[in-house]
Design a protein around this motif. Structure first.
Motif, PDB file in Angstrom:
ATOM      1  N   ASP A 130       0.830  -1.401  -0.030  1.00  0.00           N
ATOM      2  CA  ASP A 130      -0.043   0.035   0.104  1.00  0.00           C
ATOM      3  C   ASP A 130       0.792   1.377   0.007  1.00  0.00           C
ATOM      4  O   ASP A 130       0.602   2.358  -0.764  1.00  0.00           O
ATOM      5  N   ALA A 131       1.980   1.186   0.617  1.00  0.00           N
ATOM      6  CA  ALA A 131       2.999   2.382   0.902  1.00  0.00           C
ATOM      7  C   ALA A 131       3.666   2.643  -0.464  1.00  0.00           C
ATOM      8  O   ALA A 131       3.661   3.561  -0.946  1.00  0.00           O
ATOM      9  N   ALA A 132       3.837   1.368  -1.279  1.00  0.00           N
ATOM     10  CA  ALA A 132       4.481   1.792  -2.515  1.00  0.00           C
ATOM     11  C   ALA A 132       3.459   2.226  -3.513  1.00  0.00           C
ATOM     12  O   ALA A 132       3.864   3.145  -4.391  1.00  0.00           O
ATOM     13  N   ARG A 133       2.295   1.815  -3.367  1.00  0.00           N
ATOM     14  CA  ARG A 133       1.162   2.562  -4.347  1.00  0.00           C
ATOM     15  C   ARG A 133       1.042   3.955  -4.132  1.00  0.00           C
ATOM     16  O   ARG A 133       0.989   4.828  -5.148  1.00  0.00           O
ATOM     17  N   SER A 134       1.012   4.439  -2.910  1.00  0.00           N
ATOM     18  CA  SER A 134       0.808   5.812  -2.579  1.00  0.00           C
ATOM     19  C   SER A 134       2.290   6.609  -3.040  1.00  0.00           C
ATOM     20  O   SER A 134       1.874   7.613  -3.727  1.00  0.00           O
ATOM     21  N   PHE A 135       3.169   6.292  -2.852  1.00  0.00           N
ATOM     22  CA  PHE A 135       4.575   6.782  -3.291  1.00  0.00           C
ATOM     23  C   PHE A 135       4.788   6.958  -4.893  1.00  0.00           C
ATOM     24  O   PHE A 135       5.257   7.752  -5.493  1.00  0.00           O
ATOM     25  N   SER A 136       4.228   5.639  -5.516  1.00  0.00           N
ATOM     26  CA  SER A 136       4.178   5.731  -6.939  1.00  0.00           C
ATOM     27  C   SER A 136       3.153   6.722  -7.488  1.00  0.00           C
ATOM     28  O   SER A 136       3.375   7.109  -8.469  1.00  0.00           O
ATOM     29  N   GLN A 137       2.130   6.954  -6.748  1.00  0.00           N
ATOM     30  CA  GLN A 137       1.088   7.743  -7.317  1.00  0.00           C
ATOM     31  C   GLN A 137       1.624   9.263  -7.247  1.00  0.00           C
ATOM     32  O   GLN A 137       1.779  10.032  -8.210  1.00  0.00           O
ATOM     33  N   ILE A 138       2.347   9.611  -6.085  1.00  0.00           N
ATOM     34  CA  ILE A 138       3.125  10.985  -6.217  1.00  0.00           C
ATOM     35  C   ILE A 138       4.080  10.807  -7.356  1.00  0.00           C
ATOM     36  O   ILE A 138       4.249  12.188  -7.786  1.00  0.00           O
ATOM     37  N   GLU A 139       4.999  10.030  -7.572  1.00  0.00           N
ATOM     38  CA  GLU A 139       5.716   9.897  -8.687  1.00  0.00           C
ATOM     39  C   GLU A 139       4.951  10.541 -10.071  1.00  0.00           C
ATOM     40  O   GLU A 139       5.381  11.167 -10.820  1.00  0.00           O
ATOM     41  N   THR A 140       3.829   9.527 -10.195  1.00  0.00           N
ATOM     42  CA  THR A 140       3.113   9.935 -11.373  1.00  0.00           C
ATOM     43  C   THR A 140       2.625  11.603 -11.285  1.00  0.00           C
ATOM     44  O   THR A 140       2.565  12.066 -12.357  1.00  0.00           O
TER      45      THR A 140
END
Length: 650
Positions: free
Chosen positions: A154-164
């Motif tokens: 879940d944390a990885a998805r959140s930070f990947s969305q920030i990267e997007t």
């Protein structure tokens, strides 16, 4: 900060009543403060602190707006449409001037529209940017919460969305790094816990539990080096237990005279541990015992043939001696037993029960050379023999003579019992009574020459078998066990103790001991588990011949040679004794000590008193003992006991 900016920062819709959002905003602020305090790194702490400051500024604007909306009334929209329906009292322009003003007004309207469009575009871009920033802030908080709760995906998805939303974002980079650090920390804790658990179980001997614990690590991390090492230790421990069980089984087979099976078991152990010293020892013992057994069977058959050839239907002492020896060598041979019974019947035979009710009655009525046969049961002593008779039981495991420990020895053979023969009987005390220095032995020989075959001497409050008053005892294939003093002993000048093919086990002092001028011959015996030494010889001017004995696991030494005038000490094996293998005092320097083996002892293999040159004892094998293998030039604290000194507690 404007109200619109504040709404964007806090994520409040432009049409939403600020009053309705205050409680929710307060809770968000508390959560954000917690995240700032518990940030996983200093970089995250700075980000959360900046976010908290922006939140507080926006919250103050929203709250002020909410208070204002609660007290003021909004102004009504002006009537009409500006520019098309002018308000009352406005000047009216007509004619040419009107056209000019209309043109000017049109230009103004066009310019105003252009400026207004640009302003609206700017506001839209600004709103989008602020919404993106708000979303990034929200995702940052969510990601940090997921990291805190170890929800890595879940944390990885959140930070990947920030990267997007913001390519190359430092927030995204730090977020992914925090996941990596957290996962490594979690893995370290996981590995540390389960490896520690496995080690605890392993050291407690709970191998199945240890394997389950380390399996948790290897299932998740198959190449984890510490876990692999512990798994190897568990496997080695299992192998060690299996090897110990195999050694125990092999030793039990050898003890039960199943020598071929014991030898096969040792060879199976060698497949995994070729140089295992315990298996080698068992193999040596079993091979020797098997070879001796085969030799005994062959000798017994030859003796039987010799006795049959001398059978002329009358008493023949030589033939009877041959048959008795044959019966000792092959106790299960029915032909030998039958021939012995036949030829022994040529003398007078007194049977108990039958001819007499008790052994005492039969002994009282017996004449020299009479044979008294005791049935297979427990008989009451004490018995006193003063004639050269033969006392025969049904076997040491079937016929027993016992008496109270305070009543005397179970059997005493006096000076007139010269040449008496005792076979197939166990002598013991009814109950253990280890009090005082004057204790009775299970069997006592006083001044006579007596032969014991297939006899037991057990549970005595003193010695198992004791020889005094210049007596002589020959014990062949006997058992001396669990006596409060020595298993077999002789004391005094001109006494003789000869023990062959026998066992001295678990006695509270020595297995076999002679002192104060008695001579000792000990051949092919097993002295094991005694509380002092396996064999202790302090013969003074008398000789000592000690050959081919197994001296195992005694609490002190396997063999101690205090003194003797002459003799041979050869072929003995001292193994696994607590203090060491062999001890030789200076007064025993005249003895030849060669071809002996000391191995696996928990002390030196050989101890030499000062004055004894080590080179004189080099023809002995010392291996796998506690260092040093040879301890020489030793000064003992006590001098040798003089042969004319009275014995203590003997």
């Amino acid at each position: 900060m404007t109200l619109a900016d504040a709404r964007c920062v806090l994520g409040i819709d432009p049409n939403q009543d600020p009053n309705a959002a205050l409680e929710s905003l307060r809770k968000q602020r508390e959560h954000l403060a917690v995240l700032a305090k518990a940030a996983p790194s200093s970089a995250f702490a700075a980000i959360y602190q900046k976010r908290l400051q922006d939140f507080d500024n926006a919250y103050a604007v929203i709250r002020e707006a909410a208070v204002g909306m609660g007290t003021a009334t909004p102004s009504p929209e002006p009537a009409g449409t500006p520019g098309l329906n002018p308000p009352l009292g406005a000047p009216v322009v007509s004619g040419p001037n009107r056209l000019r003003w209309v043109g000017i007004l049109g230009c103004l309207l066009v310019c105003g529209a252009a400026v207004g469009g640009g302003w609206w575009h700017y506001q839209n871009e600004k709103t989008t940017l602020m919404q993106r920033q708000a979303r990034i802030a929200q995702l940052t908080g969510e990601g940090a919460g997921f990291v805190e709760n170890r929800r890595w995906q879940d944390a990885a998805r959140s930070f990947s969305q920030i990267e997007t939303l913001s390519p190359g974002s430092e927030l995204a980079r730090l977020g992914h790094r925090s996941i990596e650090v957290g996962m490594n920390e979690e893995q370290t804790q996981f590995v540390g816990y389960w490896t520690g658990q496995a080690i605890t179980e392993l050291e407690s001997g709970r191998l199945d539990e240890a394997q389950r614990s380390i399996g948790r690590v290897l299932e998740k991390l198959p190449a984890e080096p510490d876990a692999l090492t512990i798994s190897e230790r568990i496997a080695a421990a299992r192998s060690g237990l299996a090897r110990e069980a195999a050694i125990l089984a092999a030793r039990k087979l050898a003890a039960n005279r199943q020598w071929d099976a014991a030898i096969a078991a040792c060879h199976e152990i060698f497949q995994s541990t070729p140089a295992n010293p315990e298996a080698q020892s068992i193999l040596s013992d079993a091979t020797t015992a098997r070879d001796n057994y085969r030799a005994d069977q062959a000798k017994a058959k030859l003796l039987l043939e010799q006795a049959i050839a001398r059978d002329h239907g009358q008493f023949d002492a030589q033939a009877l001696d041959a048959l008795r020896e044959a019966a000792t060598l092959a106790p299960d041979d029915a032909l030998i037993a039958a021939q012995l019974e036949k030829m022994a019947s040529y003398t007078r035979t007194l049977r108990v029960p039958g001819d007499f009710a008790t052994p005492g009655e039969a002994i009282a009525a017996a004449r020299p050379s009479d044979r008294i046969v005791l049935a297979a049961q427990t008989w009451k002593g004490p018995l006193v023999v003063n004639a050269a008779i033969e006392l025969q039981g049904a076997g040491s495991t079937q016929t027993t003579v016992e008496c109270p420990a305070t009543a005397g020895s179970a059997i005493t053979l006096g000076p007139d019992a010269q040449g008496a023969r005792i076979s197939g009987i166990t002598f013991r005390h009814e109950a253990f009574h280890a009090l005082g220095n004057e204790r009775f032995s299970a069997a006592l020989v006083r001044g006579a020459t007596v032969t014991f075959r297939d006899c037991g001497f057990i549970d005595a409050s003193g010695h198992g078998l004791m020889v005094i008053d210049q007596g002589s005892a020959i014990a062949q294939r006997c058992r001396f066990a669990d006596n409060a003093w020595n298993g077999a002993a002789a004391n005094g000048k001109n006494g003789v103790l000869e023990v062959r093919d026998s066992e001295a086990l678990n006695n509270f002092e020595h297995g076999i001991e002679t002192w104060n001028g008695s001579a000792l011959t000990a051949v092919n015996n097993r002295c094991e588990g005694n509380c002092l030494n396996g064999i202790h010889a302090d013969n003074g001017i008398a000789a000592a011949t000690i050959k081919d004995n197994q001296l195992i696991s005694n609490r002190e030494f396997g063999l101690v040679l205090e003194s003797a005038s002459s003799g041979d000490i050869t072929g003995n094996i001292a193994r696994s004794n607590l203090m060491g293998g062999l001890v030789i005092r200076a007064v025993a320097a005249a003895l030849t000590v060669t071809g002996n083996q000391a191995t696996l002892n928990h002390g030196p293999g050989m101890v030499l008193e000062s004055g004894l040159p080590p080179a004189s004892y080099s023809d002995n094998s010392l291996s796998h003992n506690t260092q040093p293998q040879l301890l020489s030039d030793v000064t003992f604290s006590q001098p040798n006991e003089k042969i004319d000194q009275p014995p203590s507690k003997k």
